[in-house]
Each structure stands twice: as structure tokens, then as C-alpha cells.
Design a protein around this motif. Structure first.
Motif, PDB file in Angstrom:
ATOM      1  N   THR A  55     -18.299 -14.312 -11.719  1.00 25.45           N
ATOM      2  CA  THR A  55     -17.913 -14.779 -10.235  1.00 25.45           C
ATOM      3  C   THR A  55     -18.097 -13.790  -9.375  1.00 25.45           C
ATOM      4  OG1 THR A  55     -15.638 -14.365 -11.017  1.00 25.45           O
ATOM      5  CG2 THR A  55     -16.605 -16.986 -10.995  1.00 25.45           C
ATOM      6  N   ASN A  56     -17.714 -12.641  -9.756  1.00 28.74           N
ATOM      7  CA  ASN A  56     -17.716 -11.467  -8.816  1.00 28.74           C
ATOM      8  C   ASN A  56     -19.164 -11.145  -8.685  1.00 28.74           C
ATOM      9  OD1 ASN A  56     -16.461  -9.262  -7.417  1.00 28.74           O
ATOM     10  ND2 ASN A  56     -17.494  -8.003  -8.848  1.00 28.74           N
ATOM     11  N   LEU A  57     -19.838 -11.058  -9.764  1.00 30.76           N
ATOM     12  CA  LEU A  57     -21.392 -10.587  -9.180  1.00 30.76           C
ATOM     13  C   LEU A  57     -22.022 -11.709  -8.489  1.00 30.76           C
ATOM     14  CD1 LEU A  57     -22.484  -9.477 -12.773  1.00 30.76           C
ATOM     15  CD2 LEU A  57     -21.746  -8.129 -10.808  1.00 30.76           C
ATOM     16  N   GLN A 106     -22.076 -25.902   0.286  1.00 31.36           N
ATOM     17  CA  GLN A 106     -21.912 -25.718  -1.071  1.00 31.36           C
ATOM     18  C   GLN A 106     -23.262 -24.876  -1.571  1.00 31.36           C
ATOM     19  OE1 GLN A 106     -19.679 -25.799  -3.619  1.00 31.36           O
ATOM     20  NE2 GLN A 106     -18.184 -26.306  -1.996  1.00 31.36           N
ATOM     21  N   TRP A 107     -24.235 -25.260  -1.030  1.00 28.62           N
ATOM     22  CA  TRP A 107     -25.410 -24.527  -1.351  1.00 28.62           C
ATOM     23  C   TRP A 107     -25.484 -23.178  -1.189  1.00 28.62           C
ATOM     24  CZ3 TRP A 107     -28.910 -21.932   1.718  1.00 28.62           C
ATOM     25  CH2 TRP A 107     -30.008 -21.531   1.081  1.00 28.62           C
ATOM     26  N   ALA A 108     -24.687 -22.784   0.180  1.00 32.27           N
ATOM     27  CA  ALA A 108     -24.736 -21.556   0.662  1.00 32.27           C
ATOM     28  C   ALA A 108     -23.536 -20.526  -0.135  1.00 32.27           C
ATOM     29  CB  ALA A 108     -24.601 -21.292   1.997  1.00 32.27           C
ATOM     30  N   SER A 109     -22.693 -21.235  -0.644  1.00 32.77           N
ATOM     31  CA  SER A 109     -21.471 -20.560  -1.140  1.00 32.77           C
ATOM     32  C   SER A 109     -21.936 -20.050  -2.629  1.00 32.77           C
ATOM     33  CB  SER A 109     -20.275 -21.504  -1.283  1.00 32.77           C
ATOM     34  OG  SER A 109     -20.462 -22.089  -2.453  1.00 32.77           O
ATOM     35  N   TYR A 110     -21.145 -19.175  -2.849  1.00 34.93           N
ATOM     36  CA  TYR A 110     -21.210 -18.257  -4.167  1.00 34.93           C
ATOM     37  C   TYR A 110     -20.834 -18.889  -5.294  1.00 34.93           C
ATOM     38  CZ  TYR A 110     -16.394 -16.655  -4.550  1.00 34.93           C
ATOM     39  OH  TYR A 110     -15.065 -16.995  -4.766  1.00 34.93           O
ATOM     40  N   THR A 111     -20.089 -20.199  -5.024  1.00 31.14           N
ATOM     41  CA  THR A 111     -19.463 -20.789  -6.261  1.00 31.14           C
ATOM     42  C   THR A 111     -20.521 -21.719  -6.832  1.00 31.14           C
ATOM     43  OG1 THR A 111     -18.507 -22.277  -4.755  1.00 31.14           O
ATOM     44  CG2 THR A 111     -17.020 -20.693  -5.485  1.00 31.14           C
ATOM     45  N   VAL A 140     -27.300 -21.386  -9.569  1.00 36.79           N
ATOM     46  CA  VAL A 140     -28.531 -21.889 -10.275  1.00 36.79           C
ATOM     47  C   VAL A 140     -27.905 -22.399 -11.689  1.00 36.79           C
ATOM     48  CG1 VAL A 140     -30.644 -21.675 -11.089  1.00 36.79           C
ATOM     49  CG2 VAL A 140     -30.316 -20.844  -8.990  1.00 36.79           C
ATOM     50  N   PRO A 141     -28.031 -23.506 -12.228  1.00 35.52           N
ATOM     51  CA  PRO A 141     -27.420 -23.720 -13.588  1.00 35.52           C
ATOM     52  C   PRO A 141     -27.783 -22.898 -14.649  1.00 35.52           C
ATOM     53  CG  PRO A 141     -28.153 -25.748 -12.487  1.00 35.52           C
ATOM     54  CD  PRO A 141     -28.687 -24.542 -11.627  1.00 35.52           C
ATOM     55  N   GLY A 142     -26.812 -22.422 -15.310  1.00 38.80           N
ATOM     56  CA  GLY A 142     -27.218 -21.571 -16.391  1.00 38.80           C
ATOM     57  C   GLY A 142     -27.036 -19.994 -15.993  1.00 38.80           C
ATOM     58  N   THR A 143     -26.998 -19.872 -14.645  1.00 39.54           N
ATOM     59  CA  THR A 143     -27.016 -18.181 -14.417  1.00 39.54           C
ATOM     60  C   THR A 143     -25.856 -18.026 -13.424  1.00 39.54           C
ATOM     61  OG1 THR A 143     -28.381 -18.836 -12.254  1.00 39.54           O
ATOM     62  CG2 THR A 143     -29.411 -18.377 -14.302  1.00 39.54           C
ATOM     63  N   PHE A 144     -25.610 -16.938 -13.153  1.00 36.88           N
ATOM     64  CA  PHE A 144     -24.530 -16.599 -12.114  1.00 36.88           C
ATOM     65  C   PHE A 144     -25.314 -16.258 -10.725  1.00 36.88           C
ATOM     66  CE2 PHE A 144     -25.862 -12.507 -14.086  1.00 36.88           C
ATOM     67  CZ  PHE A 144     -26.012 -11.649 -12.888  1.00 36.88           C
ATOM     68  N   VAL A 145     -26.488 -16.985 -10.535  1.00 36.94           N
ATOM     69  CA  VAL A 145     -27.272 -16.378  -9.266  1.00 36.94           C
ATOM     70  C   VAL A 145     -26.902 -17.678  -8.335  1.00 36.94           C
ATOM     71  CG1 VAL A 145     -29.506 -15.865  -8.095  1.00 36.94           C
ATOM     72  CG2 VAL A 145     -28.916 -15.206 -10.572  1.00 36.94           C
TER      73      VAL A 145
END
Lengths: 370, 326
Positions: B36-38, B151-156, B159-164
Motif C-alpha cells: 500500500t505504501n509503495l 477510483q481509477w486515479a487513486s492509489y487504492t 492493476v489486479p495482482g500487482t501494487f501498481v
């Protein structure tokens, strides 16, 4: 011999531009045609997505937890007023064995606070106390914090209501706005042009006070007074100084400036005190005694108001602790004990009010040191 | 030893530094290595990263665009005003992008046709676009943008399966495209040629003006797109959004080893520069290092990045002279 000719460049470029524009236009029309998202749809979304964090039960008898981690996030880290508030809050935390700190950006920009909120969530603070630079820009990350059971308390300048559990208000906005106009009117004999020197254009607290000032000015008693302009100094000393200069230049008949911000009033006093307007233009507003002492003593300013910022930080600190300990949840009517300030009640929309503002003048200014 | 030093270029060095900072952060700071931090740290650089891509190409071609942050603000203000007027968000986006392209073309036109230096032109349009932004939206702040896009622009949302987060995923794709264009096409080689010796490039048949014009248009387009990302990410459209961001973008690109005089640099270096500044800021904030110190750290890095290649060059010349001596 030129390697390429201008005409060729032009025609080729033109056809391409036309084609590209056509594609963009067609695309946008197509997109708009198939059920676009407009402002009205979004409002429904927001209503549906209301937080259910407040459904938790309050236990008024719960003791304050030990070792709570609290973080104060001021509008701007080097603002002297905010420093006083935060330091008092940090000191209050010692009383209940909590651990508080102050972090924040060095500019009063809305977006600068966001990355701080994210890192505070990451540091797993128990509560975040924030003076918001923009009620909406900080909303997303604050909701994220509340989802992870971090309590959010706004103080000094509120966020949108659904992005925090409590708002610690210095004094009711109405008291502040109306009393500033009343005091200034007395100094002016209810006659003349006045102007407002505010902080940033979206500061929630400033705007609420200004609304009440305008409302107060509508009363018949002020029919000879006219608000000619609201200027914004962005809580920046230099800009506030220049805005004061600009106001006095643009309105030669200006009789008073009301500056409901500690940065603004000090900068305005510095300008007026060093100019021919000294003693002729009334300056009133919100300031701290230490900043304004010399201007009160040299006659630039007759009086100004403020609440006790130390008490504000103290109250905010205890309120956050009460939230984090489960004594309250932020619902109207809940009560908690705020150390030496005694018991406080949560008002409508999670608002907790500190008390009426204090007026400082020649007589009492030496009794205060902040 | 000498053999390895030859391969250690500035941008690879920067990449190694980035990895070192990531590892040091993971080892020293609780919560840093968490996904989440990354995600949050990466997403905080979204606008800077997106604008840094075309900016790298521009600087390689010996140009610069200082108006990008103002264009970001104009795009944000326009999006706010149109949203307030009840427009569909799907229609607002292309309109903002079109304005970005037009703004970029104006910069490009003034540079290529009127023949003014890009620094002077874009200092002017920096003020112009910011002024227009204030005209469009005034002092207002518009909020309540559609949740789906926010939501699209937020960090939460990642891309499914990654933290990107999505803006960074898009950046990654665009970075690959930009790298291919810059390093693997004739168009890219032309940029290096223009940046190194404009006259010579022109005589060699490079369409100098057209390339510059396209680069400015693309930069305007990306700046306005970054404006939309910024607006959604903070949920607040304001005329003063992104104030001063142009300097962070240029600092990141220069830190990445792109030569401000043009003709030298790699896209990978610029990307590493952007990420390094982002990661360092996050790491310092997590460790409660004050904002002032953060600014000093970034500034020091920048000075080092400008100085180091110079020092290496001077040392290299000396060594050559010594070995060449009889």
C-alpha cells in the motif's frame, strides 16, 4: 538546395492535423452519446458510499488508552499560530500517556497534505488531527485512514463532513464573523468603506466567517458601511503585505481592513504601521498577542480577537484520544472529558466548540504570552 | 577495474542508487516495503512521471517547456468548470486534451515560426495558461467527481495482482513507447541530432521545425492529461493545481542524466530520476524528516547529478593526456 520544401511540409501536416482532429471529435461524440457520467450521477454515488464507521458503539465509561499515537497535520508547518496549537496538543498527550507529533508541508497547498496523510496511515497512527487546506482534496486519503480504523479529527479548518469524525471549532463561526464586524463598526462609528484580507480562497474557516460578516453587514445598523473587496494573501506574509498595499491604493476612501488570519493581520499591521495610513485606517481581525503586541503599543492597531490556541490544541488532543479509546464515536450528544477544560459535548455534524473569542487590547495584551 | 568503470554510466548508476534506496528503506523503515505504501508513493509521482516523458524528448532536442504545470492547472480548471456546468465527464476529457494540444502547438509555433527560444516562450505561456485557468474557474474549487474515475486515479485501486496503480501502469506503458521512439527510431535519432547541432541536423535533412512542433504538441497533450489525473486524484479542480510542478519535472529529468544543453540522455535515466525523487520523499516523510530537509536533499541530488558527469569527463581527459604522453 533545401533538403525539404516548405509546401510539402505544410500539406502533409495539414492533412494529418485534420485527420487527427476528426478522430478526436468522432471519439468524443461517441463517448458522450453512450451514457456519459455527469455531476448528478456522481452525487448519487457519493450518497451511496457514505461511511459506516459511525455505526460503532460508544462506551462513555471506557478509560483513555495508554500509548496512543497521534499526529497533528497543520495547514503549513512553519505557521506560528498552528505551531502553538499543535505544541499544546502534543503536551496534552503527555497527560494521558499518549505520544503525539507534528508533521506537515512547508507550503499551504491542498495537495501537499495528501502524501502526509498516506504516510501517517502507513505509520499506523491511532488518530490524525488535520487543519485542512482544501476540504475535498484531503478527503480520499482521510476516508482511507478511517477505513483502517484510524480516527480523524479536523481542527481549525474543517474537511468535508464525511471525511472526519469530529471537527474542533475555535468558536462558532457565527460568533467570530459577527463580532469582528461589530467591533470594527464601533471603531469606525458605523461609517465608511471596509475590506477583508483573508488567507487562501478555499480555506473553510475563513470563508465561513466571511459569510457571517457579510450577513451581519446586511443589518440596517451598517447601512453606511460598505464592503468593497475581499483580498487573498494566501497566508503568505509577503503576499498579504502586497495585498494590503494594493487595497489601500485601489480604495483611497477605505476606512478599515478586517483580516481574519494571523498571518494576514500581522503583515497588514506591518504595512500600515510603516505608512501614512497609520492611525487613519482601522485594522481589526484575528491575531496572536505576541505578533501584534508592538502594533497595539505603537497605536497601529487598537484591538483584535482570537481564541486561546493552546486550549484549541489541548481540546483537539483530548477529543482524538476519546475517539481512539472508544469513549465517543462522533455522534451528536456524546460527552467526553477534556482534561482541565472539563466536559464537552459533541454538537451537530460532529462539531465541538471551544468557546467565544477573546478581545485583546492595550489593557489586557500583556497578560498573554503566545 | 577500468573495464567496469567504462560501463558505469550515469543512468545505470542512478538505477543502482534507486535499488539501493529501496533496499535501505525496506530494511530501515517500518511500513515502507508494504504494497500500500509503495502504491501511494508511486502514485504521488503520477503527474510528474507522465509529464517527464515528453519533457525528456524535448530536452534531448535542446528545448524546454516551462508551461507544463500551468497547462496542468488550465486543464484541471477547465475540467472543473465544465463538470460544474453539467457536462459528461467522458466529453470533458477529450476537450481538455484538445486544449492541451492547442497550447502545445502555440508553444511550438512561437518557437519554430517566430523563432523565439523555448525558454522565453514558455516562461510567457507559463503565465498565460495559469492566467487562463484563473479566468476559467476563478477562485472556486470544484469537487464531487465521479467515483468510478476517481477510483481509477487513486492509489487504492491497482492493476489486479500487482501494487501498481493505474496512472503508473499507464506511465509504464508510455515510458516503453517513449523509449522505443527515442532510442530505436529515426525520429528519436533526429531529436539527438537537433539537440547536438541544430544547423547540422537541418543540413543533413532532418525536419527540425516539424519535429519540434510535434514534441511541443505532445508535451501539451501529456500536461493536460496529467491535469485530469491530478484533478481526479485529489478530487478537487482548482486553477492553482500543480503550481510549481514544472521545476520538479525538469529537476527529475536532469537528475536522470539528460543534458540540459540537449543531445545527450536516456529515457531510462529520466524514469529512474523521477522514481528516485518520489521514493526518497516518501522514505523521508515516513521517517518524519521535515519538509525543508527534503527539499535540501532533492536539491543536493540535483547538483550532484549536474556535477558528476562533468567531473568524470575532466578526469577522463586527464587520464587520456597522461597515457598519450610519450
Amino acid at each position: 538546395m533545401r533538403p525539404h520544401t516548405r509546401t510539402r511540409f505544410r500539406t502533409r501536416f495539414r492533412t494529418r492535423t485534420v485527420a487527427a482532429t476528426a478522430v478526436v471529435c468522432a471519439l468524443s461524440v461517441a463517448l458522450a452519446g453512450c451514457s456519459g457520467t455527469t455531476k448528478d450521477d456522481a452525487k448519487d454515488d457519493a450518497a451511496n458510499a457514505k461511511e459506516d464507521a459511525q455505526n460503532a458503539k460508544a462506551d462513555p465509561d471506557a478509560p483513555l488508552k495508554k500509548g496512543l499515537k497521534l499526529a497533528f497535520l497543520p495547514k503549513q508547518i512553519n505557521n506560528p499560530y498552528e505551531k502553538i496549537v499543535d505544541e499544546a496538543g502534543i503536551k496534552a498527550a503527555e497527560e494521558y500517556d499518549g505520544e503525539a507529533k507534528e508533521v506537515g508541508p512547508s507550503d499551504a497547498k491542498a495537495s501537499s497534505q495528501v502524501s502526509y496523510i498516506n504516510t501517517l496511515v502507513q505509520q499506523r497512527q491511532d488518530a490524525i488531527l488535520i487543519a485542512a487546506n482544501d476540504p475535498n482534496a484531503v478527503c480520499g486519503p482521510l476516508k482511507q485512514a478511517m477505513k483502517q480504523d484510524i480516527k480523524v479529527v479536523a481542527y481549525d479548518s474543517d474537511t468535508s463532513k464525511d471525511c472526519r469524525q469530529l471537527f474542533i471549532n475555535q468558536a462558532s463561526s457565527e460568533d467570530i464573523g459577527r463580532s469582528l464586524v461589530q467591533h470594527t463598526a464601533e471603531q469606525l462609528g458605523h461609517k465608511g468603506q471596509i475590506a477583508i484580507l483573508s488567507a487562501t480562497q478555499n480555506a473553510t474557516n475563513q470563508n465561513a466567517w466571511i459569510e457571517f460578516m457579510k450577513d451581519e453587514l446586511k443589518k440596517p445598523a451598517y447601512k453606511d458601511m460598505k464592503l468593497v473587496k475581499t483580498a487573498y494573501g494566501d497566508d503568505d506574509d509577503q503576499k498579504s503585505f502586497q495585498e494590503t498595499q494594493g487595497l489601500l491604493k485601489a480604495y483611497p476612501k477605505l476606512k478599515a481592513i478586517i483580516s481574519p488570519t494571523t498571518v494576514g493581520i500581522a503583515a497588514a499591521a506591518r504595512y500600515i504601521g510603516g505608512s501614512s495610513y497609520k492611525g487613519k485606517v482601522v485594522l481589526n481581525g484575528l491575531g496572536t498577542p505576541n505578533q501584534m503586541r508592538k502594533y497595539v503599543k505603537n497605536g497601529t492597531v487598537e484591538q483584535f480577537s482570537l481564541w486561546d490556541p493552546e486550549k484549541l490544541g489541548y481540546l483537539a488532543s483530548y477529543a482524538a484520544a476519546a475517539l481512539a479509546s472508544g469513549q465517543i464515536t462522533g455522534k451528536e450528544g456524546e460527552r467526553f472529558k477534556a482534561g482541565e477544560l472539563g466536559e464537552r459535548t459533541v454538537g451537530k455534524d460532529g462539531e465541538v466548540i471551544l468557546g467565544p473569542p477573546t478581545v485583546f487590547d492595550k489593557k489586557n495584551i500583556d497578560d498573554f504570552d503566545f | 577495474m577500468n573495464k567496469y568503470v567504462r560501463y558505469l554510466r550515469w543512468d545505470t548508476g542512478l538505477g543502482i542508487l534507486l535499488v539501493a534506496v529501496l533496499l535501505a528503506g525496506a530494511g530501515s523503515t517500518e511500513g515502507f516495503a508494504e504494497t500500500t505504501n509503495l502504491s501511494a508513493a508511486l502514485n504521488d509521482t503520477a503527474e510528474i512521471a507522465l509529464i517527464a516523458l515528453p519533457m525528456t524528448l524535448l530536452v534531448v532536442a535542446g528545448q524546454v517547456d516551462l508551461s507544463v504545470a500551468s497547462m496542468l492547472g488550465l486543464s484541471s480548471a477547465l475540467a472543473g468548470a465544465l463538470w460544474d456546468a453539467g457536462w459528461a465527464f467522458e466529453l470533458i476529457v477529450p476537450v481538455c486534451l484538445l486544449v492541451g494540444v492547442l497550447g502545445g502547438l502555440l508553444n511550438g509555433w512561437l518557437v519554430t515560426r517566430v523563432g523565439l527560444p523555448s525558454l522565453a516562450v514558455t516562461i510567457g505561456t507559463l503565465t498565460l495558461y495559469r492566467g487562463l485557468a484563473s479566468v476559467v474557474l476563478g477562485n472556486k474549487a470544484v469537487a464531487d467527481f465521479p467515483d468510478t474515475y476517481a477510483q481509477w486515479a487513486s492509489y487504492t485501486e491497482t492493476v489486479p495482482g500487482t501494487f501498481v496503480p493505474y496512472p503508473i501502469a499507464l506511465f509504464a506503458v508510455l515510458a516503453v513507447v517513449a523509449a522505443v521512439v527515442l532510442h530505436c527510431t529515426g525520429f528519436g535519432r533526429s531529436m539527438f541530432a537537433i539537440g547536438a547541432q541544430e544547423q547540422a541536423a537541418w543540413f543533413a535533412g532532418v525536419r527540425v521545425k516539424r519535429i519540434k512542433l510535434v514534441l511541443f504538441a505532445v508535451t501539451g497533450l501529456m500536461a493536460s492529461f496529467a491535469g485530469i489525473v491530478y484533478t481526479l486524484r485529489y478530487g478537487s479542480a482548482r486553477a492553482d493545481n500543480g503550481l510549481g510542478l514544472e521545476l520538479v519535472v525538469i529537476a527529475s529529468v536532469l537528475l536522470g542524466g539528460v543534458d540540459f544543453n540537449g543531445g545527450k540522455g536516456t529515457l531510462g535515466g529520466a524514469v529512474a530520476g523521477v522514481l528516485l525523487i518520489g521514493v526518497l520523499n516518501n522514505l523521508l516523510t515516513l521517517n518524519d524528516v521535515s519538509n525543508e530537509i527534503q527539499v535540501i536533499v532533492t536539491g543536493a541530488l540535483l547538483i550532484v547529478s549536474v556535477l558528476t558527469p562533468r567531473v568524470i569527463a575532466v578526469l577522463g581527459e586527464r587520464r587520456q593526456r597522461r597515457t598519450a604522453a610519450p
